[in-house]
Design an enzyme around this catalytic site. Structure first.
Site, mmCIF file in Angstrom:
data_model
loop_
_atom_site.group_PDB
_atom_site.id
_atom_site.type_symbol
_atom_site.label_atom_id
_atom_site.label_comp_id
_atom_site.label_asym_id
_atom_site.label_seq_id
_atom_site.Cartn_x
_atom_site.Cartn_y
_atom_site.Cartn_z
ATOM 1 N N ASN A 100 -9.080 10.004 16.596
ATOM 2 C CA ASN A 100 -8.289 9.380 15.543
ATOM 3 C C ASN A 100 -8.051 10.408 14.431
ATOM 4 O O ASN A 100 -8.978 10.769 13.720
ATOM 5 C CB ASN A 100 -9.050 8.151 15.015
ATOM 6 C CG ASN A 100 -8.324 7.443 13.892
ATOM 7 O OD1 ASN A 100 -7.323 7.928 13.367
ATOM 8 N ND2 ASN A 100 -8.836 6.284 13.507
ATOM 9 N N CYS A 141 -4.484 5.654 7.652
ATOM 10 C CA CYS A 141 -3.857 5.925 8.958
ATOM 11 C C CYS A 141 -2.367 5.569 8.980
ATOM 12 O O CYS A 141 -1.640 5.987 9.879
ATOM 13 C CB CYS A 141 -4.581 5.174 10.059
ATOM 14 S SG CYS A 141 -6.306 5.626 10.169
ATOM 15 N N HIS A 158 -0.574 4.200 16.478
ATOM 16 C CA HIS A 158 -1.697 4.921 15.893
ATOM 17 C C HIS A 158 -2.812 5.033 16.938
ATOM 18 O O HIS A 158 -3.120 4.072 17.642
ATOM 19 C CB HIS A 158 -2.205 4.171 14.657
ATOM 20 C CG HIS A 158 -3.457 4.761 14.094
ATOM 21 N ND1 HIS A 158 -3.586 6.105 13.847
ATOM 22 C CD2 HIS A 158 -4.643 4.194 13.753
ATOM 23 C CE1 HIS A 158 -4.800 6.338 13.369
ATOM 24 N NE2 HIS A 158 -5.458 5.197 13.309
HETATM 25 N N1 ACO Z 1 -22.988 5.947 20.843
HETATM 26 C C1 ACO Z 1 -23.821 5.014 21.356
HETATM 27 N N2 ACO Z 1 -23.960 3.808 20.807
HETATM 28 C C2 ACO Z 1 -23.252 3.519 19.715
HETATM 29 C C3 ACO Z 1 -22.376 4.446 19.129
HETATM 30 C C4 ACO Z 1 -22.268 5.702 19.734
HETATM 31 N N3 ACO Z 1 -21.459 6.654 19.251
HETATM 32 N N4 ACO Z 1 -21.791 3.880 18.056
HETATM 33 C C5 ACO Z 1 -22.287 2.638 17.972
HETATM 34 N N5 ACO Z 1 -23.181 2.406 18.945
HETATM 35 C C6 ACO Z 1 -23.949 1.213 19.224
HETATM 36 C C7 ACO Z 1 -24.104 0.354 17.993
HETATM 37 O O1 ACO Z 1 -25.193 0.810 17.204
HETATM 38 C C8 ACO Z 1 -24.369 -0.998 18.598
HETATM 39 O O2 ACO Z 1 -25.717 -1.055 19.000
HETATM 40 P P1 ACO Z 1 -26.579 -2.387 18.742
HETATM 41 O O3 ACO Z 1 -25.883 -3.443 19.551
HETATM 42 O O4 ACO Z 1 -27.917 -1.992 19.235
HETATM 43 O O5 ACO Z 1 -26.483 -2.618 17.271
HETATM 44 C C9 ACO Z 1 -23.521 -0.970 19.869
HETATM 45 O O6 ACO Z 1 -23.241 0.394 20.148
HETATM 46 C C10 ACO Z 1 -22.215 -1.726 19.751
HETATM 47 O O7 ACO Z 1 -21.620 -1.386 18.524
HETATM 48 P P2 ACO Z 1 -20.251 -1.988 18.093
HETATM 49 O O8 ACO Z 1 -19.916 -1.500 16.725
HETATM 50 O O9 ACO Z 1 -20.232 -3.461 18.317
HETATM 51 O O10 ACO Z 1 -19.284 -1.302 19.167
HETATM 52 P P3 ACO Z 1 -17.778 -1.566 19.428
HETATM 53 O O11 ACO Z 1 -17.572 -1.965 20.797
HETATM 54 O O12 ACO Z 1 -17.148 -2.400 18.343
HETATM 55 O O13 ACO Z 1 -17.157 -0.084 19.282
HETATM 56 C C11 ACO Z 1 -15.962 1.193 17.675
HETATM 57 C C12 ACO Z 1 -17.309 0.592 18.058
HETATM 58 C C13 ACO Z 1 -15.601 2.223 18.712
HETATM 59 C C14 ACO Z 1 -16.106 1.841 16.309
HETATM 60 C C15 ACO Z 1 -14.871 0.105 17.633
HETATM 61 O O14 ACO Z 1 -15.355 -1.006 16.914
HETATM 62 C C16 ACO Z 1 -13.575 0.558 17.032
HETATM 63 O O15 ACO Z 1 -12.873 1.400 17.546
HETATM 64 N N6 ACO Z 1 -13.189 -0.047 15.877
HETATM 65 C C17 ACO Z 1 -11.916 0.258 15.254
HETATM 66 C C18 ACO Z 1 -11.989 1.505 14.472
HETATM 67 C C19 ACO Z 1 -10.633 1.859 13.952
HETATM 68 O O16 ACO Z 1 -9.669 1.610 14.608
HETATM 69 N N7 ACO Z 1 -10.514 2.409 12.775
HETATM 70 C C20 ACO Z 1 -9.173 2.740 12.344
HETATM 71 C C21 ACO Z 1 -9.027 2.999 10.994
HETATM 72 S S1 ACO Z 1 -9.737 4.534 10.508
HETATM 73 C C22 ACO Z 1 -8.941 4.947 9.022
HETATM 74 O O17 ACO Z 1 -8.174 4.232 8.511
HETATM 75 C C23 ACO Z 1 -9.260 6.253 8.391
#
Ligand code: ACO
Length: 324
Positions: free
Chosen positions: A281, A112, A251
């Site tokens: 993203n 990214c 980003h």
């Molecule tokens: N729909 C419904 N539920 C979901 C989904 C979905 N799409 N995805 C995950 N869940 C569930 C999970 O399974 C979990 O359930 P559980 O508690 O029963 O296990 C629950 O939601 C919470 O999951 P978390 O991973 O804790 O959710 P979080 O609030 O952290 O959000 C997210 C997830 C959106 C991915 C967030 O962590 C995020 O944005 N992280 C940063 C990602 C990023 O910025 N990446 C950048 C680099 S990418 C690159 O370099 C190419």
């Protein structure tokens, strides 16, 4: 002597994938995706469309805005982790397509952060003698997305953004860019298969190792911390404060990351360019795409102080400050 951005351009494919579409593909909901990420829809390439196609269209717009011909370019750098193929570089394909007959060309992979890393190189090359450098961030993230994995498939989109960098005659231009990397966190975001460690095979395809795997929650925490640190670094280096910044182009990964960063920096969210609701993203494309939109919307004006900050797989993180 500074270098400056002479023109911007961007391109996204026509096909729109909404959260409602995703509800039919994996167990998710529009409300979960909007609440947890801020994303409402993303663009995806059509059949036969690849990274160089998006990159070429963005490049042509940036050249037009700069009032330059492709034949005037000395160098093309494409920041991407989803190029058309491992060989040749996507930059060489763009070079041929736009007719940049004099330009050297190479790809740069900093996930990214690819665009900001490439902009740093362009800045150095212009300061040391090149006249015009085309910098592109272009990604087809849909090609490395597992469309059965709800943890990742709701996050990514395809697109491209480009800028032309040349000499500045005055005090304006790129003031500084700061780059960082930390392989200790390599396992947070990765595509495990298809490279020299685990070459592509029937087994790797069955195990879906060609797709991006991410520890979202841990990435989130590191993202907020590195964005905050890198913004502080570039502001301190240039002896300015958040109050002096007119426009922040970060980003576009998650609205909650941007809100957390704004809160920690005591920075008004209104000054932050946000388009992740429409594009998700797009990795290395996200900053130049948002920058081009902001320029076209008149949000970036001559004399403005423009702040860039990115983070991504590697880990990598980077920031930059531009006097427009
Ligand atoms: N729909 C419904 N539920 C979901 C989904 C979905 N799409 N995805 C995950 N869940 C569930 C999970 O399974 C979990 O359930 P559980 O508690 O029963 O296990 C629950 O939601 C919470 O999951 P978390 O991973 O804790 O959710 P979080 O609030 O952290 O959000 C997210 C997830 C959106 C991915 C967030 O962590 C995020 O944005 N992280 C940063 C990602 C990023 O910025 N990446 C950048 C680099 S990418 C690159 O370099 C190419």
């Amino acid at each position: 002597m500074n270098s400056r951005i002479l023109g911007t351009g961007s391109y996204v494919p026509d096909r729109i994938l909404t959260n409602a579409d995703l509800e039919k593909m994996v167990e998710t909901s529009d409300s979960w995706i909007v609440e947890r990420t801020g994303i409402r829809e993303r663009r995806l390439v059509g059949p036969g469309e690849a990274c160089s196609d998006l990159a070429t269209k963005a490049a042509e717009k940036a050249l037009a805005q700069a009032g330059l011909q492709a034949s005037q370019l000395d160098l093309i750098i494409v920041g991407t982790c989803t190029g058309d193929s491992p060989l040749p570089s996507t930059a060489c394909l763009v070079q041929q397509r736009i007719g940049a007959t004099r330009a050297a060309a190479f790809d740069l992979n900093a996930a990214c952060c690819g665009f900001v890393y490439a902009l740093a190189l362009a800045n150095s090359y212009v300061k040391t003698g090149l006249r015009y450098v085309l910098v592109i961030g272009a990604e087809v993230m849909s090609s490395i997305t597992d469309w059965t994995d709800r943890n990742t498939c709701v996050l990514f989109g395809d697109g491209a953004g480009a800028v032309v960098v040349g000499k500045s005659e005055g005090e304006d231009g790129i003031l500084s860019i700061h780059l960082h990397g930390d392989g200790d966190h390599a396992e947070l975001i990765q595509v495990p298969g298809g490279g020299s460690r685990i070459p592509a095979s029937e087994d790797t395809l069955n195990a879906k190792l060609q797709f991006v795997k991410m520890k979202g929650n841990e990435t989130f925490k590191v993202a907020v911390k590195t964005m905050e640190d890198s913004v502080n670094e570039v502001l301190t280096f240039n002896h300015v404060s958040t109050d002096d910044v007119d426009v922040f182009v970060p980003h576009q990964a998650n609205i909650r990351i941007l809100k957390a960063v704004a809160q920690r920096l005591k920075f008004p969210l209104e000054k932050t360019v946000v388009n992740l609701d429409r594009f998700g993203n797009t990795s290395a494309a996200s900053i130049p795409l948002a920058l081009d939109e902001a320029v076209l919307a008149g949000r970036v004006r001559q004399g403005n102080l423009v702040l860039l900050a990115a983070f991504g797989a590697g880990l990598t993180w980077a920031s930059g400050l531009i006097r427009w």
